[in-house]
Design a protein around this motif. Structure first.
Motif, short mmCIF file in Angstrom:
data_model
loop_
_atom_site.label_atom_id
_atom_site.label_comp_id
_atom_site.label_asym_id
_atom_site.label_seq_id
_atom_site.Cartn_x
_atom_site.Cartn_y
_atom_site.Cartn_z
N THR A 78 2.48 -6.33 12.61
CA THR A 78 1.34 -6.28 11.69
C THR A 78 1.67 -5.58 10.39
OG1 THR A 78 -0.19 -6.29 13.56
CG2 THR A 78 -1.06 -5.52 11.44
N ILE A 79 1.21 -6.18 9.30
CA ILE A 79 1.23 -5.55 7.97
C ILE A 79 -0.22 -5.37 7.52
CG2 ILE A 79 1.86 -5.84 5.54
CD1 ILE A 79 4.22 -7.56 6.47
N ILE A 80 -0.58 -4.14 7.21
CA ILE A 80 -1.93 -3.85 6.70
C ILE A 80 -1.91 -3.88 5.18
CG2 ILE A 80 -3.52 -1.92 6.29
CD1 ILE A 80 -3.62 -1.37 9.18
N LEU A 81 -2.89 -4.57 4.61
CA LEU A 81 -3.11 -4.54 3.16
C LEU A 81 -4.38 -3.74 2.90
CD1 LEU A 81 -2.46 -8.29 2.21
CD2 LEU A 81 -0.84 -6.40 2.21
N SER A 82 -4.31 -2.86 1.89
CA SER A 82 -5.50 -2.06 1.61
C SER A 82 -5.53 -1.67 0.13
CB SER A 82 -5.50 -0.78 2.47
OG SER A 82 -6.61 0.03 2.12
N ALA A 83 -6.72 -1.64 -0.39
CA ALA A 83 -6.90 -1.14 -1.77
C ALA A 83 -7.02 0.37 -1.79
CB ALA A 83 -8.14 -1.78 -2.39
N LEU A 96 -1.79 2.66 15.94
CA LEU A 96 -1.91 1.30 16.46
C LEU A 96 -0.60 0.51 16.32
CD1 LEU A 96 -5.43 0.51 14.97
CD2 LEU A 96 -4.88 1.03 17.35
N SER A 97 0.49 1.23 16.06
CA SER A 97 1.83 0.63 15.95
C SER A 97 1.92 -0.42 14.88
CB SER A 97 2.24 0.03 17.31
OG SER A 97 2.23 1.00 18.32
N VAL A 98 1.17 -0.22 13.77
CA VAL A 98 1.29 -1.11 12.63
C VAL A 98 2.65 -0.89 11.98
CG1 VAL A 98 0.41 -1.63 10.32
CG2 VAL A 98 -1.17 -1.25 12.22
N ALA A 99 3.33 -1.99 11.66
CA ALA A 99 4.71 -1.88 11.17
C ALA A 99 4.77 -1.49 9.69
CB ALA A 99 5.44 -3.20 11.41
N GLN A 100 3.86 -2.04 8.88
CA GLN A 100 3.92 -1.80 7.44
C GLN A 100 2.50 -1.56 6.90
OE1 GLN A 100 6.66 -1.71 5.54
NE2 GLN A 100 8.23 -2.62 6.86
N TYR A 101 2.40 -0.72 5.88
CA TYR A 101 1.12 -0.41 5.23
C TYR A 101 1.34 -0.59 3.73
CZ TYR A 101 -3.25 2.19 4.31
OH TYR A 101 -4.52 2.56 3.92
N LEU A 102 0.80 -1.67 3.17
CA LEU A 102 1.02 -1.99 1.76
C LEU A 102 -0.29 -1.91 0.99
CD1 LEU A 102 3.35 -5.13 2.11
CD2 LEU A 102 4.00 -2.71 2.01
#
Length: 508
Positions: A78-83, A96-102
């Motif tokens: 999973t890659i999370i996108l967030s403003a 939650l073991s998210v791999a990337q946070y962009l």
């Protein structure tokens, strides 16, 4: 490879589809979700390998949707996108073991790099899972058990990710195999193939899945395998690798059948002088059963404890090996059965006081140095001979012969001094020669040959200007490389350094 994109902004979906080269990443299927609830439901039903998800969405936000996905057995990378560059979001994503946070707006180069990293992780995980399934298959093969459906599920998942379309199973068995050397061996076939998985089954067996080019042919693979095996033999002259090839497969559903073919092919190599064998649909190995144990346990106990003639003992050994060949038993099982029956023979003859007490213990390590069934059978016969008490006169004659062989080595060190060649010259069994030489002179036969050759090589290096290649030939070595390796192992320095005066005590 499947990708799910979850974001409530249509513009983001349009932007990514326009700007990202999904095909170059190996992503072949893409679906879109526009709120958190839809994303969670679609991920559970469709089971994508990759997920790009926004934090702020209707119904469920990205974090809440991911919490629902934690129950899945195969959670997407999973890659999370967030403003929002907020610590709480990032911390919860890590849980939650998210791999990337962009962060938005999306940097396509950064997203491309993140996806490539996750795809490599996926491939490594799938290769490991497929390797484990292959290892499990071979370990359970003798018990004829295993979970074929689970293996098939693993293969169906791994093949697309690893790019496996046409493929072949290669099984390699032999003494002192190691992963780095086998990777090098298999790469000699890379003009038409690529190593997808290399799994170690046990110390004597490896199995590989080779992906094939569309035009790879079976006869071409066999020739490449033979070249690779000969190269291995050159690098490791005291070892023998047997290569078993399956036929060519096109689907994951064929995996277990091809594993079985490669196993039978490798077993066939143990019963032949040909190092590369090809399996077929018709060929199969059969199991060693309790009936076999009962038959041969009884025969060995009877013939070895009740003073049967040596020929009768050898007849039962011949019958044993005929069954091995008929069943096409794998080499490792044959070694263990031979250890069992040799131990039984010693114990039976010990009880009847019909064996000499100076025999070295028979170990699996010793047996595994015999690379074919024929060598193992000959060794079995030699052991029978050694177990039976000789007359003093025969012992004296053998002692004289061994002394003559020692002189022969000292006079003919440049010639072929293999155990088999010298044993044939003097009318002895090679295992008897090896055993008696060690017993009489306190040094192994081949160690003594090496010692004589090294002493002469050292003399020539110190006293002449001859090239190393000439000295190698004069001292019985087939090439300069082998000579140099042996010399350095023996003296601790290279021939060049020895000639320059850097002497060290011999490594014996």
């Amino acid at each position: 490879m499947k990708l799910l994109i979850a974001d409530d902004q249509q513009s983001l979906h349009t932007f990514l589809d326009k700007m990202m080269n999904w095909q170059s990443l190996g992503i072949t299927e893409i679906k879109h979700a526009y709120d958190g609830r839809e994303a969670a439901e679609l991920a559970e039903q469709w089971q994508p390998e990759l997920l790009i998800i926004d934090i702020q969405m209707p119904h469920l936000n990205g974090i809440e949707a991911l919490k629902q996905l934690q129950q899945l057995s195969h959670k997407p990378k999973t890659i999370i996108l967030s403003a929002y560059d907020e610590f709480e979001y990032a911390r919860e994503a890590l849980r939650l073991s998210v791999a990337q946070y962009l962060l938005k707006p999306v940097d396509t180069a950064q997203l491309d790099s993140a996806l490539k990293e996750l795809i490599e992780e996926l491939k490594a995980e799938q290769a490991t899972m497929l390797g484990s399934a292959i290892t499990s298959y071979f370990r359970q093969e003798q018990e004829q058990s295993g979970d074929e459906e689970s293996d098939l599920t693993t293969a169906r998942s791994a093949f697309p990710l690893l790019g496996i379309k046409r493929y072949i199973i290669v099984q390699m068995t032999g003494e002192q195999l190691h992963k780095d050397g086998l990777v090098s061996l298999l790469k000699r076939m890379e003009s038409v193939s690529e190593i997808k998985v290399l799994a170690q089954v046990h110390s004597l067996k490896f199995a590989a899945v080779l992906g094939l080019t569309s035009d790879a042919r079976m006869d071409e693979l066999v020739k490449l395998g033979e070249t690779a095996a000969l190269s291995w033999q050159s690098d490791y002259p005291q070892c023998r690798v047997i290569i078993g090839l399956s036929s060519i497969g096109d689907t994951p559903e064929e995996l277990n059948a091809l594993l079985a073919q490669s196993s039978v092919a490798a077993a066939s190599g143990f019963y032949s002088s040909v190092m590369v064998q090809v399996g077929s649909e018709a060929a199969k190995s059969e199991a060693w059963t309790m009936q076999h144990y009962e038959q041969f346990d009884k025969s060995f106990e009877e013939k070895f404890s009740l003073a049967f003639p040596q020929e009768a003992m050898k007849d039962i050994v011949a019958a044993l090996f005929n069954v091995f060949r008929a069943l096409r038993l794998e080499s490792d099982q044959v070694y263990r059965l031979c250890k069992h029956y040799l131990t039984m023979a010693e114990q039976a003859m010990s009880r009847s006081k019909r064996f000499t007490t100076d025999n070295e213990p028979v170990t699996l390590e010793r047996l595994r140095k015999l690379h074919t069934a024929a060598e193992l059978e000959s060794y079995f016969y030699a052991i029978i001979d050694s177990l039976v008490v000789r007359t003093d006169h025969a012992a004296e004659r053998t002692e004289e012969t061994i002394t003559r062989i020692k002189s022969h080595i000292e006079l003919h060190y440049e010639e072929d001094l293999s155990l088999q060649s010298v044993a044939d010259t003097y009318g002895l069994d090679k295992y008897q020669l090896s055993r008696m030489f060690k017993q009489q002179f306190g040094i192994n036969y081949w160690q003594y040959v090496t010692q004589i050759r090294m002493d002469k090589a050292a003399e020539l290096l110190s006293g002449t200007n001859l090239k190393n290649s000439a000295i190698a030939e004069m001292t019985g070595f087939v090439d300069e490389s082998h000579f140099s390796k042996t010399f350095k192992k023996h003296f601790g320095v290279s021939p060049k350094d020895y000639r320059g005066g850097k002497h060290q005590p011999p490594n014996m």
